[in-house]
Write a protein that holds these residues in place. Structure first.
Motif, short mmCIF file in Angstrom:
data_model
loop_
_atom_site.label_atom_id
_atom_site.label_comp_id
_atom_site.label_asym_id
_atom_site.label_seq_id
_atom_site.Cartn_x
_atom_site.Cartn_y
_atom_site.Cartn_z
N ARG A 145 -3.25 2.71 7.80
CA ARG A 145 -3.30 1.55 6.91
C ARG A 145 -4.60 1.63 6.11
O ARG A 145 -5.65 1.99 6.65
CB ARG A 145 -3.27 0.26 7.74
N LEU A 199 -7.29 -0.46 3.75
CA LEU A 199 -7.80 -1.74 3.26
C LEU A 199 -8.97 -1.47 2.32
O LEU A 199 -9.82 -0.63 2.61
CB LEU A 199 -8.28 -2.63 4.42
N THR A 217 -6.59 2.33 10.85
CA THR A 217 -6.98 1.70 9.59
C THR A 217 -8.15 2.45 8.98
O THR A 217 -9.04 2.91 9.69
CB THR A 217 -7.38 0.22 9.82
N GLU A 269 -4.97 -4.81 -0.09
CA GLU A 269 -4.16 -3.64 0.20
C GLU A 269 -2.95 -3.62 -0.70
O GLU A 269 -2.49 -4.65 -1.20
CB GLU A 269 -3.75 -3.57 1.66
N ARG A 320 3.08 -2.35 0.80
CA ARG A 320 3.04 -2.03 2.22
C ARG A 320 4.10 -2.80 2.99
O ARG A 320 4.27 -3.99 2.79
CB ARG A 320 1.65 -2.39 2.80
#
Length: 247
Positions: free
Chosen positions: A164, A166, A132, A243, A247
């Protein structure tokens, strides 16, 4: 800003932080890591997960007219404050990586000066392999925050596997225009309960003395410090993350 504090966003328990895995936080300036996601960083470290911090700018423009603290001294002070803040969050000193871009003029990736930091960031992410990455909200009103988001997006295109992403909120709490806010269907949001580590987050914010009322850099009448109204947003037992909805 109600759009970011929406009670429609699901509230996740502190234990949910561990699901993010090894994490890199991109901080445009020293203090953004503590303000925007200090609680999450503390929870990740409590779970035994590695955390790295990338400091994007040199942080020198908060008090540009100070003679007591010329630019080099301001940079050293703010870096020392960042080290202290990371210690409060249990992030090791060796996990800090500095791009040293000019505060107030972080270049976007399409600028000539943007190519090198894109490559540096891509190399760092390839080496650390985070699951992340935390980055400021894409339209956070400060230009350095927007440029940081854009540099990350360009760097991700150079990776074989993208982590990922954020997005955390800093200046948009108070300074966002309507067009800065999330648009319908653009992102998904969630809130994280950071109650168990709120004291740690507050201690990390307090480590950034130069950015708070009573700053030791006291000879620049135009110098910046965080207003109490702004600090109040980061004294809550919640943090908000966004986000991309696809996704």
């Amino acid at each position: 800003m109600p759009a970011f504090a929406s009670t429609e966003y699901p509230l996740l328990p502190p234990a949910a932080a561990a699901s993010l895995g090894p994490t890199v936080v991109l901080a445009p300036h020293p203090d953004d890591e503590s303000l925007g996601c200090g609680g999450l960083l503390a929870l990740l470290r409590q779970a035994g997960l590695p955390v790295w911090c990338v400091l994007v700018s040199d942080g020198t423009m908060s008090h540009p007219n100070s003679r007591k603290f010329p630019a080099a001294a301001r940079q050293a002070l703010r870096l020392a404050e960042l080290h202290a803040a990371l210690r409060e969050l249990a992030v090791p000193t060796e996990a800090l990586y500095c791009l040293n871009l000019p505060d107030g003029a972080v270049p976007p990736p399409e600028a000539a000066a943007g190519a090198a930091p894109v490559r540096q960031l891509a190399d760092f992410l390839a080496a650390t392999q985070p699951a992340t990455v935390l980055v400021p909200w894409r339209r956070d009103p400060h230009p350095d925050h927007r440029a940081t988001y854009q540099l990350l997006q360009a760097a991700l295109h150079l990776l074989s596997r993208a982590p990922r992403v954020l997005e955390y909120v800093v200046w948009a709490w108070e300074r966002a225009s309507p067009t800065d806010l999330p648009q319908p269907g653009e992102v998904e949001g969630w809130r994280l309960d950071i109650g168990p580590v709120l004291a740690q987050k507050q201690q990390a914010i307090a480590a950034h003395h130069s950015q708070l009322p009573g700053s030791p850099i006291d000879d620049d009448p135009m110098g910046f410090t965080l207003a109490p109204s702004m600090l109040a947003h980061f004294a809550q037992p919640l943090e908000v993350y966004l986000e991309t909805a696809s996704r």
